[in-house]
Structures are given as C-alpha cells and as structure tokens.
Design an enzyme around this catalytic site. Structure first.
Site, PDB file in Angstrom:
ATOM      1  N   TYR A 159      -0.183 -69.390  39.917  1.00 38.64           N
ATOM      2  CA  TYR A 159      -0.513 -71.032  39.446  1.00 38.64           C
ATOM      3  C   TYR A 159       0.377 -71.687  40.570  1.00 38.64           C
ATOM      4  O   TYR A 159       1.632 -71.399  40.694  1.00 38.64           O
ATOM      5  CB  TYR A 159      -0.201 -71.253  38.056  1.00 38.64           C
ATOM      6  N   ASP A 210       6.829 -75.878  37.553  1.00 39.15           N
ATOM      7  CA  ASP A 210       6.082 -75.780  36.604  1.00 39.15           C
ATOM      8  C   ASP A 210       5.911 -74.445  36.127  1.00 39.15           C
ATOM      9  O   ASP A 210       5.372 -73.606  37.134  1.00 39.15           O
ATOM     10  CB  ASP A 210       4.863 -76.257  37.107  1.00 39.15           C
ATOM     11  N   TRP A 402      -3.810 -69.971  31.175  1.00 33.72           N
ATOM     12  CA  TRP A 402      -3.953 -70.408  32.598  1.00 33.72           C
ATOM     13  C   TRP A 402      -3.108 -71.782  32.716  1.00 33.72           C
ATOM     14  O   TRP A 402      -2.168 -72.135  32.685  1.00 33.72           O
ATOM     15  CB  TRP A 402      -5.162 -70.702  33.148  1.00 33.72           C
TER      16      TRP A 402
HETATM   17 MG   LIG Z   1       1.851 -79.148  35.249  1.00 34.57          MG
END
Ligand SMILES: [Mg+2]
Length: 402
Positions: A159, A210, A402
């Site tokens: 990600y 993040d 996800w």
């Molecule tokens: Mg974010």
C-alpha cells in the site's frame, strides 16, 4: 434565486470523477465533487434518481436548510454513498453563494485564519532507498511535510507505493487486483525506513506514515512505540478506523500522534475517538463527509477536544473537492495539515482551478465561489471506465483489510 437544473457529470481524465453542476435562474452555477472511488455510479444514481428532483425550484442560498432536508429528510441516512451525494450538493451551493456575492467561499466561512494551508506530499519507493530519495525530491519542490511509504521485501504491491514520480493511483480497471499482506514483515521494516529518512534530512521536515487500517491494536501500539524516536507528525489509520474503542489500547502505549477518519461519513463515526482524546488529527473530507456544512461542524467538535484537522486529499478527489477543502482549511481555527496529491495534467485541464502551491503551502485563491471550472469539451473526451481499488489477502489466502 431558484435552482433550475441539476446535472451529474462523469469523466475519466486518467481516473474517474463525478461532478455535480447546479444551475440557477440567475445564470450562476455551482460545482460539487461527488467522486466515491470504486463506487462512482452508485452516487450518480443517488443524485440523479433521488436527490436532483428534490432540488429543483429551491432557493440555493438556503444551504443549511437544504443540508438538513437531504440528511434528516432521508430515513435511510448516513453511509458513504449518501454523504458523498449530500457533500456534492453542499459544495455546489457554497460555490453558487460565493459567486453570487462575489467573494471566495472562505470569506463566507469567517475569513482567513492563516496565510496558507500547510500540505503534505507522498514520497514512496519499492525499496527504502528509493523512498528516501523520493523524500528529497519533495523537499526540493518546497514541501515542508512528506508522507513516506516503502515496499516491504517479500510482498508485492505494498500500500502507498506509487509507480510514478508524483502520482499514486491504486485504482485499476478490470476486477480488483489482489495484494498480499504480512503485518510481521511490514512491522520489521518501517522503523528502519524512518531512521534512514531522519538521518538523511534531519529533524525539521514533518514526516507522516499511513498503516492503512492493517494492524491489530497491539501491533499498532508496537509500531507507534517503535516510531517514537523519529518524531512523526502523525501515524495514520494504524488500526481499522471503525473500531474506535481499539484506540484506547493504542493510546495507552504510544506518544506518536494518531490520525484517523478518511473513511468516516459523519461525525458520529468519530465521537468516541474525540470524546476520549484518542486521536490528534481528524481526516474526514469535504466530499465523503457531507460537504463544507457538515465538516465545519465536525471540525468544531474536534476543536473542543484539541484535535486538529488533516483532510484526506488523494487524487480520488477532484479539484472541486480540493478547492472546497482549502476554503475550509484556511478558515477554521483548528486546521492541522492538508493531504495534497497532485492531479495529472489531463485532470487539471478538465478542472481549471484558482488554487496554487507555493513553498509547501496551498492557497485557494481569490476567485468568487470555490474557484474551479469544468471544461465539458475536454471532459467528454474521457468516458467513464469501471475501476476498483485493490483488495488484500494475508499470505495464507485469508482476506485482510486493504
Ligand atoms: Mg490514508
């Protein structure tokens, strides 16, 4: 003034955007962003089939009353589709009012509280070394704050790792791509990534990261603690955002500031987080959080709890939503930071805008209303293409977040 027409416009200049255009009998029109990444046409139908007929003939200056009508007036309320639709209407009405009165929207919101809006960009790389280099490129552009994400050895498609220099677009055409995820492998790499960034660029740059809802509470607590030496500006979505009570455990273990809320639809999704002082930044957005009207209320509730805003600003929001966010950011007392992922040149051509970037700050500009236009002639060249965000599985095939 009366609303005479409501159009829902769909275009795909590199990615899909849904735009609401509200026209009036006095020739003034307003724009709102109605883009919900991967579920775009659900919002199109909600607006076209259910909301638009209720707007015709109404006074567009009655922004609060129309917001209440669309929110309280719907028995099946809340949720991302509904709140994105309401957000689009709300943005368009603020745009109309600003244009009709000849002032930028931030003047209607109480005026500027600051000279500019501090933003952060996204630096990423397949390896830690590439991510460290990417941070340097953002600093060269003048950014004062950078989110840093790196690929995890042994995992494909981590990600937050983009394929280009400035643009990161996880949504893709065809059915959803399936990524593989391992919290153990991830947790083993992140602290050393930030050690390298601090070593290379020093203490001044604000650093963000993040975790994208992927850790359990105790894993999140460990990551927050492991990152303390590197003094992050924030650690984002470190555990699934809907599990508000989980942040009690995380908060007990770490002083790393926490940011949550880009997937929240209303302030009701964040009441435990705010009341119990469990986060430092609220990431709700104008487009998915019911527009300027609701986000202003959410920000005020956050301010009571010493929480600042940090609005989601990925490229899955159109320049209309970015402009609306900037007007809000400039005016509210407890603004913190604004995410700023640059749109492609194709997108900027479809949505010419007055906001500008300089020295790490954005400013919404002085144009009346939101300061964004919509070029129908260019938009029509880019027809809608169904696209999805990826999904994620653990290494044994179990579905993950996800
Ligand atoms: Mg974010």
């Amino acid at each position: 003034m009366r609303i005479t027409d409501v159009e829902v416009l769909v275009t795909c200049p590199g990615r899909n955007f849904v735009t609401l255009r509200v026209r009036t009998d006095e020739g003034v029109h307003g724009l709102g962003d109605a883009t919900l990444n991967g579920r775009e046409l659900a919002v199109v139908s909600y607006l076209r089939d259910h909301v638009a007929p209720c707007l015709i003939g109404r006074d567009p200056f009655r922004i609060e009353d129309i917001w209440q009508y669309l929110y309280r007036g719907a028995y099946w309320r809340r949720g991302p589709v509904t709140m994105t639709a309401i957000g689009a209407v709300d943005m368009a009405l603020w745009d109309i009012k600003g244009k009709a009165l000849g002032v930028p929207v931030y003047e209607l919101l109480g005026g500027a509280s600051r000279a500019g809006v501090l933003v952060y960009g996204h630096a990423s790389g397949e390896s830690a070394g590439e991510a460290v280099d990417a941070v340097g490129r953002y600093l060269d552009l003048g950014y004062k704050a950078v989110r840093v994400q790196a690929g995890v050895p042994g995992l494909s498609g981590t990600y937050g790792v983009g394929r280009g220099e400035l643009f990161y677009e996880p949504a893709g055409t065809g059915l959803p791509r399936e990524d593989v995820w391992s919290a153990e492998k991830y947790l083993a790499t992140v602290p050393s990534l930030f050690a390298r960034v601090r070593d290379e660029y020093g203490d001044e740059v604000r650093l963000l990261h993040d975790a994208h809802h992927r850790l359990t509470p105790i894993q999140a607590a460990r990551l927050g603690r492991d990152l303390e030496p590197y003094r992050l500006f924030w650690l984002e979505d470190v555990a699934p955002a809907e599990q508000q009570e989980a942040f009690r455990l995380i908060r007990q273990h770490t002083t790393t500031p926490l940011a949550v809320g880009e997937i929240f639809s209303t302030i009701h999704d964040a009441t435990v987080l705010l009341r119990e002082y469990l986060i430092d930044y609220l990431r709700m957005t104008v487009v998915h959080g019911g527009g300027i009207t609701h986000l202003r209320n959410a920000a005020a509730y956050a301010d009571v709890h010493q929480v600042r805003t940090g609005c989601h600003g990925a490229t899955d929001l159109s320049p209309v939503a970015m402009a609306a966010a900037l007007h809000l950011d400039l005016s509210i007392p407890n603004f913190g930071i604004q995410e700023y992922m640059r749109h492609t040149a194709e997108t900027d051509e479809v949505f010419p805008h007055a906001y500008t970037f300089s020295g790490g700050y954005l400013h919404p500009g002085g144009s009346p209303g939101l300061g964004v236009d919509y070029r129908d002639d260019l938009a029509e060249r880019h027809p809608y293409q169904r696209a999805y965000l990826p999904v994620s599985r653990l290494e044994d095939g179990t579905m993950g977040n996800w």
